[in-house]
Structure formats: structure tokens, C-alpha cells
Design a protein around this motif. Sequence first.
Motif, PDB file in Angstrom:
ATOM      1  N   LYS A 166     -18.736   5.302  -6.681  1.00  0.00           N
ATOM      2  CA  LYS A 166     -18.299   6.686  -6.511  1.00  0.00           C
ATOM      3  C   LYS A 166     -16.901   6.893  -7.083  1.00  0.00           C
ATOM      4  O   LYS A 166     -16.617   7.905  -7.732  1.00  0.00           O
ATOM      5  CB  LYS A 166     -18.323   7.050  -5.029  1.00  0.00           C
ATOM      6  N   GLY A 169     -17.047   6.156 -11.189  1.00  0.00           N
ATOM      7  CA  GLY A 169     -17.924   6.995 -12.007  1.00  0.00           C
ATOM      8  C   GLY A 169     -18.610   6.225 -13.117  1.00  0.00           C
ATOM      9  O   GLY A 169     -19.143   6.823 -14.065  1.00  0.00           O
ATOM     10  N   TYR A 171     -21.126   4.497 -15.460  1.00  0.00           N
ATOM     11  CA  TYR A 171     -22.501   4.808 -15.858  1.00  0.00           C
ATOM     12  C   TYR A 171     -22.930   6.241 -15.520  1.00  0.00           C
ATOM     13  O   TYR A 171     -24.084   6.608 -15.762  1.00  0.00           O
ATOM     14  CB  TYR A 171     -23.506   3.831 -15.235  1.00  0.00           C
ATOM     15  N   SER A 172     -22.040   7.023 -14.949  1.00  0.00           N
ATOM     16  CA  SER A 172     -22.379   8.407 -14.613  1.00  0.00           C
ATOM     17  C   SER A 172     -22.070   9.325 -15.797  1.00  0.00           C
ATOM     18  O   SER A 172     -21.187   9.032 -16.606  1.00  0.00           O
ATOM     19  CB  SER A 172     -21.594   8.872 -13.379  1.00  0.00           C
ATOM     20  N   ARG A 174     -21.044  13.218 -16.556  1.00  0.00           N
ATOM     21  CA  ARG A 174     -20.540  14.418 -15.896  1.00  0.00           C
ATOM     22  C   ARG A 174     -20.729  15.656 -16.771  1.00  0.00           C
ATOM     23  O   ARG A 174     -20.724  15.573 -17.998  1.00  0.00           O
ATOM     24  CB  ARG A 174     -19.049  14.260 -15.571  1.00  0.00           C
ATOM     25  N   SER A 182     -26.497  15.877 -16.425  1.00  0.00           N
ATOM     26  CA  SER A 182     -25.626  15.087 -15.557  1.00  0.00           C
ATOM     27  C   SER A 182     -26.429  13.973 -14.888  1.00  0.00           C
ATOM     28  O   SER A 182     -27.635  14.110 -14.653  1.00  0.00           O
ATOM     29  CB  SER A 182     -24.970  15.967 -14.489  1.00  0.00           C
ATOM     30  N   PHE A 183     -25.743  12.894 -14.626  1.00  0.00           N
ATOM     31  CA  PHE A 183     -26.372  11.740 -13.973  1.00  0.00           C
ATOM     32  C   PHE A 183     -25.313  11.036 -13.144  1.00  0.00           C
ATOM     33  O   PHE A 183     -24.198  10.806 -13.614  1.00  0.00           O
ATOM     34  CB  PHE A 183     -26.939  10.779 -15.021  1.00  0.00           C
ATOM     35  N   ASP A 184     -25.667  10.716 -11.915  1.00  0.00           N
ATOM     36  CA  ASP A 184     -24.721  10.047 -11.025  1.00  0.00           C
ATOM     37  C   ASP A 184     -25.283   8.696 -10.610  1.00  0.00           C
ATOM     38  O   ASP A 184     -26.294   8.613  -9.911  1.00  0.00           O
ATOM     39  CB  ASP A 184     -24.450  10.907  -9.785  1.00  0.00           C
ATOM     40  N   TYR A 185     -24.621   7.646 -11.053  1.00  0.00           N
ATOM     41  CA  TYR A 185     -25.078   6.282 -10.764  1.00  0.00           C
ATOM     42  C   TYR A 185     -25.041   5.987  -9.268  1.00  0.00           C
ATOM     43  O   TYR A 185     -25.853   5.209  -8.763  1.00  0.00           O
ATOM     44  CB  TYR A 185     -24.190   5.291 -11.520  1.00  0.00           C
TER      45      TYR A 185
END
Length: 221
Positions: A166, A169, A171-172, A174, A182-185
Motif C-alpha cells: 500500500k 504502490g 506494480y500498481s 494509477r 487503474s490497477f492496485d496490487y
Amino acid sequence: MAGVWSLLRRFYLTAYNWIVFAGWFQVLFLTLKTLKDSGYEHVYSSVEKPLLLAQSAAFLEILHGILGLVRSPISATLPQISSRLYVVWGILYSFPEVQKHPLISSLVISWSITEIVRYSFFGTKEAFGSAPYWLLWLRYSTFLVLYPTGISSEIGMIYNALPFMKESGLYSVRMPNKWNFSFDYFYLAIVVLAIYVPGIPHLYGYMLGQRKKVLTKTKNA
């Protein structure tokens, strides 16, 4: 022609199993040596390269199943290998902050003993056509203890990496960006943890069924 193919298949699988066996043996040896000499904080750094290589080699087992080289069902092989690859590359390798956690030791020991037994069993079976009963028994019995310790260590390592996912960030993806995507690891890790809930009893039940089937068949033979 069929005989040549069968011979090549056995030669390849024998070599594959014993090479990966050697990799896991090295992982276990280095883990125990490091625990004795330096402590759990240094376990990951001492086993990182052989661990990544040995576990990544398991990807070939998915191909073995697809190509029909082995009879193991993909439905059983894919989840276990995928989860381990995720842990070694997506967690341990990617987040140095968790590499000194005590659970690394239980994780690596559980995995390595399991794989030493498994690869030696299949390596012996491919080379000689069968394996001794004691090795067969170990193959279908060690998971009773090592699966719970290994899987709980996997879950623990993913959970401990969550704050660092968190914060960094890594591999995420934004927003905004040119792909409008968007992708949140971090949330992927949450999903992975959720998958463990139905996955654990499914795989453990499958292995219990295999154990009963194989050992009963051997005893009655």
C-alpha cells in the motif's frame, strides 16, 4: 517410434526431477545452516537464488501436464504452483521489508522438505519404474504436517507484505494515464488471500483422497 518417445520422456523427467531435487536440497541445507550460524533474519538472503530457481522450475510441471508427459491433473497442479510463484516473486522478491520475517524459515523448510520428498519419489519412479514403499509413504504423508505449516506461512507472508504494498504502490497503475486504466496490487493481494479460504480445504481434501487411494492400493497389491 513409440518406444523411443517413451525412453526420451523417462530420461527427461528423470533428469528434471533430480535436478530440481538438488535445488531444493540446497535450499534446505542453506536454511538450516543459516539458522544455526546467523539466525532467521538472514535465511532469505542465503537461499534467495536457489529458492527462486527451484520454485520457478515448477512452472514446467504445468507444461508437463498440458503436453501429457505426466498424469497429474492441471486443476490440482496449477493453483499450488501459481500460489507459490506469487509468494516467491510477488511477495518475497518484491518486498525486501518482509525478507527478515521469522515465517520465512517455516515457509522455506516446509516447502523444501515437501519438494525433496516429492522430486526424489518421482525421480526414482521415472528412473526405475517404481519407488520403495517408505518413499511412497513419505510422498503421501508428509503433507499432513507440512501443508498446514507451509500454507499458513504463505498467508502470513502475504499479510505482512500488505502495508508495504500500500505504501510503495509497487506494480500498481494509477489514474490518470493514457490507457484510462487503474490497477492496485494491494487489492490483488487481498483477493489472493480470499482465494486461500476455499482453496485450502479443496487441495487438502484432494491430497487426503490421493493418500487413501494410493496407500490402500499399495497395501492390497
